[in-house]
Design a protein around this motif. Sequence first.
Motif, mmCIF file in Angstrom:
data_model
loop_
_atom_site.group_PDB
_atom_site.id
_atom_site.type_symbol
_atom_site.label_atom_id
_atom_site.label_comp_id
_atom_site.label_asym_id
_atom_site.label_seq_id
_atom_site.Cartn_x
_atom_site.Cartn_y
_atom_site.Cartn_z
ATOM 1 N N ASP A 48 -72.116 38.388 -29.346
ATOM 2 C CA ASP A 48 -72.653 37.974 -30.647
ATOM 3 C C ASP A 48 -71.495 37.472 -31.489
ATOM 4 O O ASP A 48 -71.009 38.159 -32.380
ATOM 5 C CB ASP A 48 -73.353 39.154 -31.326
ATOM 6 C CG ASP A 48 -74.048 38.757 -32.622
ATOM 7 O OD1 ASP A 48 -74.227 37.541 -32.850
ATOM 8 O OD2 ASP A 48 -74.402 39.656 -33.399
ATOM 9 N N HIS A 49 -71.037 36.255 -31.194
ATOM 10 C CA HIS A 49 -69.805 35.775 -31.816
ATOM 11 C C HIS A 49 -69.948 35.646 -33.332
ATOM 12 O O HIS A 49 -71.033 35.459 -33.868
ATOM 13 C CB HIS A 49 -69.362 34.443 -31.202
ATOM 14 C CG HIS A 49 -70.225 33.268 -31.543
ATOM 15 N ND1 HIS A 49 -70.181 32.657 -32.771
ATOM 16 C CD2 HIS A 49 -71.141 32.574 -30.814
ATOM 17 C CE1 HIS A 49 -71.027 31.637 -32.794
ATOM 18 N NE2 HIS A 49 -71.620 31.574 -31.615
ATOM 19 N N PHE A 50 -68.802 35.784 -33.996
ATOM 20 C CA PHE A 50 -68.741 35.764 -35.464
ATOM 21 C C PHE A 50 -68.047 34.504 -35.961
ATOM 22 O O PHE A 50 -67.457 34.480 -37.026
ATOM 23 C CB PHE A 50 -68.009 37.004 -35.968
ATOM 24 C CG PHE A 50 -66.862 37.430 -35.085
ATOM 25 C CD1 PHE A 50 -65.632 36.810 -35.155
ATOM 26 C CD2 PHE A 50 -67.044 38.447 -34.167
ATOM 27 C CE1 PHE A 50 -64.587 37.190 -34.326
ATOM 28 C CE2 PHE A 50 -65.999 38.840 -33.326
ATOM 29 C CZ PHE A 50 -64.769 38.215 -33.409
ATOM 30 N N CYS A 51 -68.112 33.434 -35.154
ATOM 31 C CA CYS A 51 -67.380 32.203 -35.475
ATOM 32 C C CYS A 51 -67.799 31.597 -36.814
ATOM 33 O O CYS A 51 -66.980 30.973 -37.506
ATOM 34 C CB CYS A 51 -67.569 31.177 -34.362
ATOM 35 S SG CYS A 51 -66.972 31.722 -32.747
ATOM 36 N N LYS A 52 -69.050 31.762 -37.182
ATOM 37 C CA LYS A 52 -69.531 31.114 -38.405
ATOM 38 C C LYS A 52 -68.828 31.625 -39.657
ATOM 39 O O LYS A 52 -68.826 30.956 -40.697
ATOM 40 C CB LYS A 52 -71.044 31.294 -38.547
ATOM 41 C CG LYS A 52 -71.524 32.714 -38.665
ATOM 42 C CD LYS A 52 -73.040 32.759 -38.772
ATOM 43 C CE LYS A 52 -73.583 34.191 -38.823
ATOM 44 N NZ LYS A 52 -73.337 34.915 -37.565
ATOM 45 N N SER A 53 -68.211 32.813 -39.566
ATOM 46 C CA SER A 53 -67.501 33.358 -40.720
ATOM 47 C C SER A 53 -65.996 33.425 -40.491
ATOM 48 O O SER A 53 -65.280 34.073 -41.257
ATOM 49 C CB SER A 53 -68.030 34.764 -41.044
ATOM 50 O OG SER A 53 -67.825 35.643 -39.946
ATOM 51 N N CYS A 54 -65.494 32.740 -39.461
ATOM 52 C CA CYS A 54 -64.066 32.823 -39.136
ATOM 53 C C CYS A 54 -63.227 32.233 -40.272
ATOM 54 O O CYS A 54 -63.469 31.110 -40.724
ATOM 55 C CB CYS A 54 -63.775 32.083 -37.833
ATOM 56 S SG CYS A 54 -62.049 32.259 -37.303
ATOM 57 N N ASN A 55 -62.230 32.989 -40.692
ATOM 58 C CA ASN A 55 -61.366 32.561 -41.793
ATOM 59 C C ASN A 55 -59.893 32.621 -41.424
ATOM 60 O O ASN A 55 -59.030 32.713 -42.283
ATOM 61 C CB ASN A 55 -61.612 33.444 -43.015
ATOM 62 C CG ASN A 55 -61.205 34.897 -42.766
ATOM 63 O OD1 ASN A 55 -61.083 35.329 -41.617
ATOM 64 N ND2 ASN A 55 -61.002 35.649 -43.831
ATOM 65 N N ARG A 56 -59.573 32.580 -40.098
ATOM 66 C CA ARG A 56 -58.206 32.843 -39.680
ATOM 67 C C ARG A 56 -57.589 31.722 -38.849
ATOM 68 O O ARG A 56 -58.277 31.016 -38.130
ATOM 69 C CB ARG A 56 -58.135 34.165 -38.903
ATOM 70 C CG ARG A 56 -58.936 34.178 -37.617
ATOM 71 C CD ARG A 56 -59.044 35.585 -37.039
ATOM 72 N NE ARG A 56 -59.691 36.498 -37.940
ATOM 73 C CZ ARG A 56 -61.007 36.623 -38.054
ATOM 74 N NH1 ARG A 56 -61.799 35.863 -37.321
ATOM 75 N NH2 ARG A 56 -61.526 37.456 -38.905
ATOM 76 N N LEU A 57 -56.282 31.641 -38.976
ATOM 77 C CA LEU A 57 -55.448 30.815 -38.115
ATOM 78 C C LEU A 57 -54.452 31.733 -37.421
ATOM 79 O O LEU A 57 -54.204 32.854 -37.877
ATOM 80 C CB LEU A 57 -54.699 29.765 -38.937
ATOM 81 C CG LEU A 57 -55.543 28.671 -39.581
ATOM 82 C CD1 LEU A 57 -54.706 27.901 -40.594
ATOM 83 C CD2 LEU A 57 -56.105 27.734 -38.530
ATOM 84 N N ARG A 58 -53.850 31.239 -36.332
ATOM 85 C CA ARG A 58 -52.894 32.047 -35.573
ATOM 86 C C ARG A 58 -51.598 31.270 -35.383
ATOM 87 O O ARG A 58 -51.618 30.088 -35.037
ATOM 88 C CB ARG A 58 -53.476 32.428 -34.210
ATOM 89 C CG ARG A 58 -54.674 33.360 -34.314
ATOM 90 C CD ARG A 58 -55.344 33.567 -32.964
ATOM 91 N NE ARG A 58 -56.518 34.409 -33.084
ATOM 92 C CZ ARG A 58 -56.532 35.727 -32.931
ATOM 93 N NH1 ARG A 58 -55.406 36.338 -32.601
ATOM 94 N NH2 ARG A 58 -57.639 36.416 -33.085
ATOM 95 N N ILE A 77 -49.829 36.403 -37.352
ATOM 96 C CA ILE A 77 -48.497 35.962 -36.962
ATOM 97 C C ILE A 77 -48.006 36.821 -35.804
ATOM 98 O O ILE A 77 -47.777 38.027 -35.967
ATOM 99 C CB ILE A 77 -47.514 36.085 -38.141
ATOM 100 C CG1 ILE A 77 -47.997 35.269 -39.341
ATOM 101 C CG2 ILE A 77 -46.111 35.644 -37.722
ATOM 102 C CD1 ILE A 77 -47.243 35.580 -40.624
ATOM 103 N N SER A 78 -47.815 36.207 -34.652
ATOM 104 C CA SER A 78 -47.208 36.911 -33.539
ATOM 105 C C SER A 78 -45.687 36.789 -33.636
ATOM 106 O O SER A 78 -45.163 35.687 -33.816
ATOM 107 C CB SER A 78 -47.690 36.339 -32.203
ATOM 108 O OG SER A 78 -47.018 36.961 -31.124
ATOM 109 N N VAL A 79 -44.990 37.903 -33.508
ATOM 110 C CA VAL A 79 -43.531 37.866 -33.603
ATOM 111 C C VAL A 79 -42.857 38.001 -32.236
ATOM 112 O O VAL A 79 -41.641 37.828 -32.127
ATOM 113 C CB VAL A 79 -43.005 38.963 -34.557
ATOM 114 C CG1 VAL A 79 -43.475 38.705 -35.980
ATOM 115 C CG2 VAL A 79 -43.422 40.360 -34.088
ATOM 116 N N THR A 80 -43.635 38.295 -31.193
ATOM 117 C CA THR A 80 -43.093 38.395 -29.848
ATOM 118 C C THR A 80 -44.225 38.348 -28.838
ATOM 119 O O THR A 80 -45.359 38.728 -29.140
ATOM 120 C CB THR A 80 -42.293 39.702 -29.658
ATOM 121 O OG1 THR A 80 -41.758 39.743 -28.328
ATOM 122 C CG2 THR A 80 -43.170 40.923 -29.873
#
Length: 333
Positions: A254-264, A17-20
């Motif tokens: 070496d991207h870690f996209c296969k384990s991505c568990n986040r939203l923004r 969560i970006s607040v600013t």
Amino acid sequence: MPPLLDRFGREHDYLRISVTDRCNLRCLYCMPEEGMEFADASHLLSYDHIVEVVQTAAELGITKLRITGGEPLVRPDLDTLIRRLKAIPGIEDIALTTNGMLLGKYAEALKAAGLNRVNISLDTLDPARFKFIARRGELKRVIEGIEAAGRAGLAPIKLNCVLLKGINEDEIASFLKLAYEQPMHVRFIEYMPIGHADDNWRNHYLPLSHVLDTAQREGYSIARRTNVKGNGPSDDWQMEGGKGSFGLIHPVSDHFCKSCNRLRLTADGSMKPCLYWVDELNVKAALGDPEAMRDIFYKAMDLKPENHEMAAKLANEALSHTPTDRRMSQIGG
């Protein structure tokens, strides 16, 4: 309710969560020194709005939150927001990413409000170089912030170091020594082309293989570590006999996209399924309507791509989709 599963079977339990979008520094890999246009305060999500989004998120299985910016501590009364988020059933862990400049002032209040952990940006241990990279501010205040976080009991303390070829790669050994001698978790991060993929990025990008090479050259005996709380995308290593550890976050090489568990969630009210691509969903349109808010989360799952293709950008290859034109500070670092 159905869990937040995307088309590739990845379950999401983490919301950043970006607040600013504002910051009291102008780090050369994040913002231009001049000319940034910031959102008017009236366009930002209020704390009431953020709490409403997180209430829905928690119902859908989100358990971990990270508060980001810009620099989140420039937003007034952040401890009030953290206290309210911590009270939401299902929220188990709240972390903060900060440049540390104001942490000395607020660490105790943040801990009392329910903040669990803190990541502090620290790209150099040299005061003059700090001025060059951050373009303003003082290294001394960041060190004071780190010390205040320790006194407040925020743990673990992680230091985020963006490696920049030709600027700070000669300090890898110094950061490794810090992680060996202190109970700190140093995370080396590759410079990402977020909102720009110009010559500055190409000239200063450095793959993190240099860190392992330096550790070997310095004579450390290292082994993989899997028990760093909130390790996320970090590839973590322990140095034999060391008090801390170091990690590698290598989204480009070496991207870690296969384990991505986040939203923004951006400060101005957009849900981003992926940091790199342009896709966003308007959260403000769903405020006051729990069903519509749930739909936003499920639509984000449908939109989320398999990976971000940053490496293709480095190699000047064609991309399958449109990258974002937002800077990292406008998304939430």
